[in-house]
Design an enzyme around this catalytic site. Structure first.
Site, PDB file in Angstrom:
ATOM      1  N   GLN A 138      -9.027 -13.465 -12.034  1.00  0.00           N
ATOM      2  CA  GLN A 138      -9.431 -14.456 -11.026  1.00  0.00           C
ATOM      3  C   GLN A 138     -10.383 -15.476 -11.646  1.00  0.00           C
ATOM      4  OE1 GLN A 138     -10.986 -12.350  -7.644  1.00  0.00           O
ATOM      5  NE2 GLN A 138      -9.053 -11.279  -7.267  1.00  0.00           N
ATOM      6  N   LYS A 198     -14.418  -4.652  -5.495  1.00  0.00           N
ATOM      7  CA  LYS A 198     -13.112  -5.029  -4.928  1.00  0.00           C
ATOM      8  C   LYS A 198     -13.272  -5.158  -3.406  1.00  0.00           C
ATOM      9  CE  LYS A 198     -10.969  -5.366  -8.741  1.00  0.00           C
ATOM     10  NZ  LYS A 198     -10.537  -6.680  -9.178  1.00  0.00           N
ATOM     11  N   ASP A 230      -5.869  -2.494  -9.870  1.00  0.00           N
ATOM     12  CA  ASP A 230      -5.705  -2.223  -8.431  1.00  0.00           C
ATOM     13  C   ASP A 230      -5.075  -0.863  -8.149  1.00  0.00           C
ATOM     14  OD1 ASP A 230      -6.827  -4.667  -7.776  1.00  0.00           O
ATOM     15  OD2 ASP A 230      -4.892  -5.703  -7.778  1.00  0.00           O
ATOM     16  N   SER A 248     -11.551 -10.439 -15.835  1.00  0.00           N
ATOM     17  CA  SER A 248     -11.117 -10.826 -14.494  1.00  0.00           C
ATOM     18  C   SER A 248     -10.128 -11.980 -14.560  1.00  0.00           C
ATOM     19  CB  SER A 248     -12.327 -11.226 -13.638  1.00  0.00           C
ATOM     20  OG  SER A 248     -11.898 -11.935 -12.495  1.00  0.00           O
ATOM     21  N   ARG A 296      -5.811  -0.977   0.004  1.00  0.00           N
ATOM     22  CA  ARG A 296      -5.300  -0.014  -0.977  1.00  0.00           C
ATOM     23  C   ARG A 296      -5.856   1.398  -0.728  1.00  0.00           C
ATOM     24  NH1 ARG A 296      -2.216  -3.419  -3.958  1.00  0.00           N
ATOM     25  NH2 ARG A 296      -3.150  -5.424  -4.443  1.00  0.00           N
ATOM     26  N   LYS A 316       1.768 -10.290  -5.033  1.00  0.00           N
ATOM     27  CA  LYS A 316       0.674 -11.021  -4.375  1.00  0.00           C
ATOM     28  C   LYS A 316       0.055 -12.050  -5.323  1.00  0.00           C
ATOM     29  CE  LYS A 316      -2.941  -8.546  -2.781  1.00  0.00           C
ATOM     30  NZ  LYS A 316      -4.261  -8.994  -3.282  1.00  0.00           N
ATOM     31  N   SER A 317      -0.189 -11.663  -6.556  1.00  0.00           N
ATOM     32  CA  SER A 317      -0.819 -12.579  -7.518  1.00  0.00           C
ATOM     33  C   SER A 317       0.060 -13.814  -7.735  1.00  0.00           C
ATOM     34  CB  SER A 317      -1.011 -11.879  -8.866  1.00  0.00           C
ATOM     35  OG  SER A 317      -1.943 -10.839  -8.732  1.00  0.00           O
ATOM     36  N   GLY A 356     -10.049 -12.043  -2.081  1.00  0.00           N
ATOM     37  CA  GLY A 356     -10.834 -12.541  -3.215  1.00  0.00           C
ATOM     38  C   GLY A 356     -10.000 -13.449  -4.098  1.00  0.00           C
TER      39      GLY A 356
HETATM   40  C1  S3P Z   1      -5.954 -10.587  -9.248  1.00  0.00           C
HETATM   41  C2  S3P Z   1      -6.858 -10.139 -10.164  1.00  0.00           C
HETATM   42  C3  S3P Z   1      -7.593  -8.870 -10.038  1.00  0.00           C
HETATM   43  C4  S3P Z   1      -7.000  -7.974  -8.955  1.00  0.00           C
HETATM   44  C5  S3P Z   1      -6.629  -8.739  -7.716  1.00  0.00           C
HETATM   45  C6  S3P Z   1      -5.611  -9.829  -8.050  1.00  0.00           C
HETATM   46  C7  S3P Z   1      -5.290 -11.881  -9.490  1.00  0.00           C
HETATM   47  O1  S3P Z   1      -8.934  -9.174  -9.704  1.00  0.00           O
HETATM   48  O2  S3P Z   1      -7.895  -6.953  -8.605  1.00  0.00           O
HETATM   49  O3  S3P Z   1      -6.061  -7.878  -6.750  1.00  0.00           O
HETATM   50  O4  S3P Z   1      -4.272 -12.171  -8.820  1.00  0.00           O
HETATM   51  O5  S3P Z   1      -5.752 -12.620 -10.364  1.00  0.00           O
HETATM   52  P1  S3P Z   1     -10.031  -9.492 -10.857  1.00  0.00           P
HETATM   53  O6  S3P Z   1      -9.519 -10.645 -11.608  1.00  0.00           O
HETATM   54  O7  S3P Z   1     -11.312  -9.831 -10.167  1.00  0.00           O
HETATM   55  O8  S3P Z   1     -10.127  -8.230 -11.645  1.00  0.00           O
END
Ligand code: S3P
Length: 422
Positions: free
Chosen positions: A154, A332, A305, A152, A379, A5-6, A78
């Site tokens: 993200q 989350k 996750d 994070s 999840r 997914k990322s 998110g």
């Molecule tokens: C992700 C980062 C994580 C993770 C999310 C995917 C990403 O979040 O929980 O499912 O793809 O960068 P955080 O960066 O807020 O921890």
């Protein structure tokens, strides 16, 4: 196994910022990623699915987004929302961001602080700086040096994506290293980026802005966070044996595998290769006895996750498992710390939250038989259903719809392994 997914989100976003056409194989076709694809279209890129499941993105170049005609709706995601906010922050366009009831509860302020320093302006937000939000991207983005207050990926990625359009060097200094897919993919598309260790557990990432990103192919490997569900199922359902193929083994994502191995799980790496800059492996799993362990807080970013499914494995283990430092789980898709503890307790497992730690007292068996509140969290839903596979009585979930955000083929895949869904 579904694509990561990322990496799927990043392939669409960075593809949209390149010049030329990027071909993506194995893109995760889950709702979260599809919403990111729609956002890229609304911002001016061409995003198409062609024969044999390949996705093609024709980009607009760094800083080249067009102003979207309507609100960008990220649904439950998110990652999609925050990464696109970063990318928009570096372009001279205004965009409104929104999502479902779960995403509207999640914190966005942490992201706005660095994006405002780069030059973006927040025109309107929901209560407490949450969605829906209108952001005016920077006309003259500024490079910044940024130290995220929380671990994070993200947040880091949003700053790097905004920094792409700024002249000079944008620096992110992480006290705890998080997944580095953005950095790897930026390099893959031709950006000049340095990443070095910083302190005991951190990294310092320096990106030279205003590169010309050049389109390149991307093969998305299988998502270790999705693989975690059939993987734990194979460990807890007696006499199971399972091989999972092509699972991404990026060391910033494999904390769950390390932890399960410490618990005594039989996880054998049967082959290992590198594909598209990421290490991948086939994993053979065999059911067996698990024991309780202590999971250090420093490991959290590499398995952030995976705590709900680890808590399921811990319930079937013998002894106490203490998972430390889980504050981020509170923000989350749901308050995952609370939702995980509740999922276990209603099914007869002794578990408690102590500060930011989750403690599970494994007794080698789980009574089951209860209905789990999933709080719009994919999840939690998948973890509860996996728990039901090995519990004494079936486990129910109040809503399975959100599984499609990350793992649309979960039910048929698990049925193929012998799971019985009522
Ligand atoms: C992700 C980062 C994580 C993770 C999310 C995917 C990403 O979040 O929980 O499912 O793809 O960068 P955080 O960066 O807020 O921890």
């Amino acid at each position: 196994m579904p694509g990561d997914k990322s990496i799927s989100h990043r392939a669409l976003i960075l593809g949209a910022l390149t010049v030329g056409e990027t071909r993506i194989l194995g893109l995760l076709e889950g709702e979260d990623v599809i919403n990111t694809g729609r956002a890229m279209r609304a911002l001016g890129a061409t995003v198409e699915r062609r024969g044999e499941g390949a996705w093609h993105v024709r980009g607009v170049g760094v800083g080249g987004f067009a102003e979207p005609a309507s609100t960008l709706d990220f649904g439950n995601s998110g990652t999609g929302c925050r990464l696109v906010m970063g990318a928009v922050a570096g372009c001279p366009v205004a965009a409104t961001f929104d999502g479902d009831a779960s995403l509207r509860k999640r914190p966005m302020r942490r992201l706005l602080d660095p994006l405002e320093r780069i030059g973006a302006r927040v025109m309107a937000t929901g209560e407490g700086g949450r969605l829906p939000m209108t952001l005016q991207g920077a006309r003259d983005p500024m490079p910044i040096i940024y130290e995220p207050p929380v671990a994070s990926a993200q947040l880091k990625s949003a700053v790097l994506l905004a920094g792409l359009a700024a002249p000079g060097e944008t620096t992110v200094i992480e006290a705890q290293a998080t997944r580095d897919h953005t950095e790897r993919m930026l390099s893959h598309f031709g950006a000049e980026l340095r990443s070095e260790t910083s302190g005991a557990h951190g990294r310092r990432v320096v990106l030279r802005g205003q590169p010309e990103l050049v389109a390149a192919s991307i093969a998305v490997p299988a998502d270790p966070s999705s693989a975690a569900f059939p993987l734990v199922a194979a460990l807890i359902v007696p006499r199971s044996e399972l091989v999972l193929e092509g699972v991404m083994m990026n060391p910033l994502r494999t904390g769950l595998f390390t932890t399960l191995a410490e618990m005594g799980a039989q996880i054998e790496i049967v082959s290992r290769t590198t594909e598209g800059g990421e290490e991948i492996a086939d994993l053979r799993l065999r059911a067996g006895e698990l024991r309780g362990v202590s999971v250090p807080a420093e490991r959290a970013p590499s398995m952030i996750d995976e705590y709900p499914i680890l808590a399921v494995a811990a319930s079937f283990a013998n002894g106490t498992t203490r998972m430390r430092g889980l504050k981020e789980l509170r923000v989350k898709e749901s308050d995952r710390l609370q939702a995980t503890a509740d999922m276990l307790r209603v099914n007869g497992v002794e578990a408690e939250i102590e500060g930011d730690d989750l403690i599970v007292h494994g007794r080698g068996r789980v009574p089951g038989g209860a209905r789990v509140a999933t709080h719009m969290d994919h999840r939690i839903a998948m973890s509860a259903l996996v728990m039901g596979l090995a519990a004494e009585k079936p486990v129910m979930v109040d809503d399975s719809a959100f599984i499609a955000t990350s793992f649309p083929g979960f039910v048929p895949l698990m049925q193929g392994l012998g799971a019985d869904f009522g």
